[in-house]
Design a protein around this motif. Sequence first.
Motif, short mmCIF file in Angstrom:
data_model
loop_
_atom_site.label_atom_id
_atom_site.label_comp_id
_atom_site.label_asym_id
_atom_site.label_seq_id
_atom_site.Cartn_x
_atom_site.Cartn_y
_atom_site.Cartn_z
N TYR A 15 2.96 44.29 38.40
CA TYR A 15 4.51 44.77 37.06
C TYR A 15 3.93 45.50 36.26
CZ TYR A 15 3.59 42.24 32.96
OH TYR A 15 3.98 41.13 31.11
N PRO A 54 4.61 37.52 30.80
CA PRO A 54 3.47 37.39 32.41
C PRO A 54 1.80 37.70 32.00
CG PRO A 54 5.42 37.93 33.20
CD PRO A 54 5.02 37.78 31.54
N LEU A 58 -1.76 36.88 34.27
CA LEU A 58 -1.77 37.99 35.48
C LEU A 58 -2.80 38.38 34.56
CD1 LEU A 58 1.69 39.49 36.18
CD2 LEU A 58 0.11 38.66 37.27
#
Length: 132
Positions: A15, A54, A58
Amino acid sequence: MEFSPKTNRILMAVYLAAIGFMCFGNFSSPDFEVPKTLFGVPVDKFVHFAMYLPFVPLFFYSFGKEKRCWKTLLAGFVLALAFGGLVELLQGRTAYRSCEAMDLLADGLGALAGLLITISVILIKRHRHEKA
């Protein structure tokens, strides 16, 4: 289905690499056209919001422990803001990107939304566990 902390850490690394690619990639091509606004808001602000949504979940599921979950959530949110600020400062030093306070605001709002979603999930799980 929940992933292991190790799997979540790998997802977090992928990510962060994706954010780096999106934030520092040079996408200024005559063939690459994006609408300028959506509902009167610049489209890139929606992108910044979505990129940072996110971050906190995460981070939490990568490093969170039940007994210190609130500290981990706060740390994830602060790190998201710091990371967004660093990215903006570094973008300002490139010839093809700019440093914008509104981008940082959109990053922060995305991180805040991610924080609120994560808190909601934690509270729902606790409530279900208490009922069982």
